[in-house]
Design an enzyme around this catalytic site. Structure first.
Site, PDB file in Angstrom:
ATOM      1  N   HIS A  12       0.770  -1.249   0.000  1.00  0.00           N
ATOM      2  CA  HIS A  12       0.000   0.000   0.000  1.00  0.00           C
ATOM      3  C   HIS A  12       0.796   1.292   0.000  1.00  0.00           C
ATOM      4  O   HIS A  12       0.218   2.342  -0.231  1.00  0.00           O
ATOM      5  CB  HIS A  12      -0.966   0.012   1.186  1.00  0.00           C
ATOM      6  CG  HIS A  12      -1.938  -1.123   1.171  1.00  0.00           C
ATOM      7  ND1 HIS A  12      -2.825  -1.308   0.147  1.00  0.00           N
ATOM      8  CD2 HIS A  12      -2.129  -2.149   2.039  1.00  0.00           C
ATOM      9  CE1 HIS A  12      -3.543  -2.405   0.391  1.00  0.00           C
ATOM     10  NE2 HIS A  12      -3.135  -2.934   1.527  1.00  0.00           N
ATOM     11  N   LYS A  41      -4.590  -9.915  -7.682  1.00  0.00           N
ATOM     12  CA  LYS A  41      -5.349  -9.286  -6.592  1.00  0.00           C
ATOM     13  C   LYS A  41      -6.356  -8.326  -7.223  1.00  0.00           C
ATOM     14  O   LYS A  41      -5.991  -7.466  -8.028  1.00  0.00           O
ATOM     15  CB  LYS A  41      -4.403  -8.538  -5.647  1.00  0.00           C
ATOM     16  CG  LYS A  41      -5.115  -7.994  -4.414  1.00  0.00           C
ATOM     17  CD  LYS A  41      -4.170  -7.344  -3.419  1.00  0.00           C
ATOM     18  CE  LYS A  41      -4.957  -6.836  -2.201  1.00  0.00           C
ATOM     19  NZ  LYS A  41      -4.090  -6.156  -1.206  1.00  0.00           N
ATOM     20  N   HIS A 119      -3.375  -3.335   7.554  1.00  0.00           N
ATOM     21  CA  HIS A 119      -4.409  -3.650   6.559  1.00  0.00           C
ATOM     22  C   HIS A 119      -5.105  -2.353   6.180  1.00  0.00           C
ATOM     23  O   HIS A 119      -5.265  -1.468   7.011  1.00  0.00           O
ATOM     24  CB  HIS A 119      -5.384  -4.668   7.176  1.00  0.00           C
ATOM     25  CG  HIS A 119      -6.764  -4.668   6.624  1.00  0.00           C
ATOM     26  ND1 HIS A 119      -7.083  -5.255   5.418  1.00  0.00           N
ATOM     27  CD2 HIS A 119      -7.923  -4.168   7.113  1.00  0.00           C
ATOM     28  CE1 HIS A 119      -8.387  -5.098   5.192  1.00  0.00           C
ATOM     29  NE2 HIS A 119      -8.912  -4.445   6.208  1.00  0.00           N
TER      30      HIS A 119
HETATM   31  P1  ADP Z   1      -5.051  -5.677   2.683  1.00  0.00           P
HETATM   32  O1  ADP Z   1      -6.374  -6.020   3.261  1.00  0.00           O
HETATM   33  O2  ADP Z   1      -4.419  -4.492   3.316  1.00  0.00           O
HETATM   34  O3  ADP Z   1      -5.063  -5.571   1.190  1.00  0.00           O
HETATM   35  P2  ADP Z   1      -4.401  -8.370   3.411  1.00  0.00           P
HETATM   36  O4  ADP Z   1      -5.868  -8.578   3.477  1.00  0.00           O
HETATM   37  O5  ADP Z   1      -3.589  -9.230   2.506  1.00  0.00           O
HETATM   38  O6  ADP Z   1      -4.066  -6.847   3.028  1.00  0.00           O
HETATM   39  O7  ADP Z   1      -3.754  -8.471   4.872  1.00  0.00           O
HETATM   40  C1  ADP Z   1      -4.328  -7.874   5.976  1.00  0.00           C
HETATM   41  C2  ADP Z   1      -3.643  -8.386   7.237  1.00  0.00           C
HETATM   42  O8  ADP Z   1      -4.071  -7.595   8.320  1.00  0.00           O
HETATM   43  C3  ADP Z   1      -4.005  -9.825   7.556  1.00  0.00           C
HETATM   44  O9  ADP Z   1      -2.876 -10.470   8.091  1.00  0.00           O
HETATM   45  C4  ADP Z   1      -5.067  -9.663   8.637  1.00  0.00           C
HETATM   46  O10 ADP Z   1      -5.092 -10.758   9.507  1.00  0.00           O
HETATM   47  C5  ADP Z   1      -4.607  -8.408   9.351  1.00  0.00           C
HETATM   48  N1  ADP Z   1      -5.652  -7.657  10.062  1.00  0.00           N
HETATM   49  C6  ADP Z   1      -5.540  -7.126  11.300  1.00  0.00           C
HETATM   50  N2  ADP Z   1      -6.641  -6.493  11.687  1.00  0.00           N
HETATM   51  C7  ADP Z   1      -7.490  -6.599  10.652  1.00  0.00           C
HETATM   52  C8  ADP Z   1      -8.813  -6.142  10.454  1.00  0.00           C
HETATM   53  N3  ADP Z   1      -9.465  -5.432  11.390  1.00  0.00           N
HETATM   54  N4  ADP Z   1      -9.392  -6.404   9.300  1.00  0.00           N
HETATM   55  C9  ADP Z   1      -8.735  -7.131   8.340  1.00  0.00           C
HETATM   56  N5  ADP Z   1      -7.483  -7.587   8.458  1.00  0.00           N
HETATM   57  C10 ADP Z   1      -6.860  -7.332   9.620  1.00  0.00           C
END
Ligand code: ADP
Length: 122
Positions: A12, A41, A119
């Site tokens: 990001h 993605k 995230h």
């Molecule tokens: P993004 O959503 O930023 O594109 P990912 O979904 O691949 O990236 O990774 C998000 C990471 O953040 C995961 O390891 C997830 O477990 C963690 N995480 C922590 N808190 C949250 C939340 N509230 N919602 C979603 N993911 C979370």
């Protein structure tokens, strides 16, 4: 810092470039940042602001995340971002993206000590 904070920055953060309407931006960046490995993605946002400003979002009040957890925080200010969205006809491994530069408030989920973004919930 932990692997999840590093993954957030890889997926990001693009502090060094300005919002970019050139359609090759997302095609290149999604590949360079390894979001086209195994699958394309579907949607991803790059933030063109200093890392410090994005990390400071974790100090804003807690709000609900889309997954129901309470560790999300919304930026007080508009931020320059570029949204990348997979085009309709795009098929792996040829991941082709729409590139849309915008200014918006972003919501991040934060975790850990230090408490940093892991995230993007926008
Ligand atoms: P993004 O959503 O930023 O594109 P990912 O979904 O691949 O990236 O990774 C998000 C990471 O953040 C995961 O390891 C997830 O477990 C963690 N995480 C922590 N808190 C949250 C939340 N509230 N919602 C979603 N993911 C979370």
């Amino acid at each position: 810092q932990g692997p999840r904070a590093m993954m957030f920055r890889r997926q990001h953060m693009d502090s060094k470039s300005r919002p970019n309407p050139n359609s090759t931006y997302c095609n290149q960046m999604m590949r360079r940042r390894r979001m086209t490995v195994g699958m394309c993605k579907p949607v991803n946002i790059f933030v063109h602001e200093p890392l410090k400003d994005v990390e400071d979002i974790c100090i804003e009040p807690n709000i609900l995340c889309k997954n129901g957890q309470n560790n999300c925080h919304k930026s007080k200010f508009l931020m320059n971002v570029t949204a990348c969205r997979l085009t309709n006809g795009s098929r792996y491994p040829k991941c082709k993206y729409h590139t849309s530069p915008t200014m918006r408030q972003i919501t991040v989920a934060c975790l850990g000590d230090p408490y940093v973004p892991v995230h993007l919930d926008t």
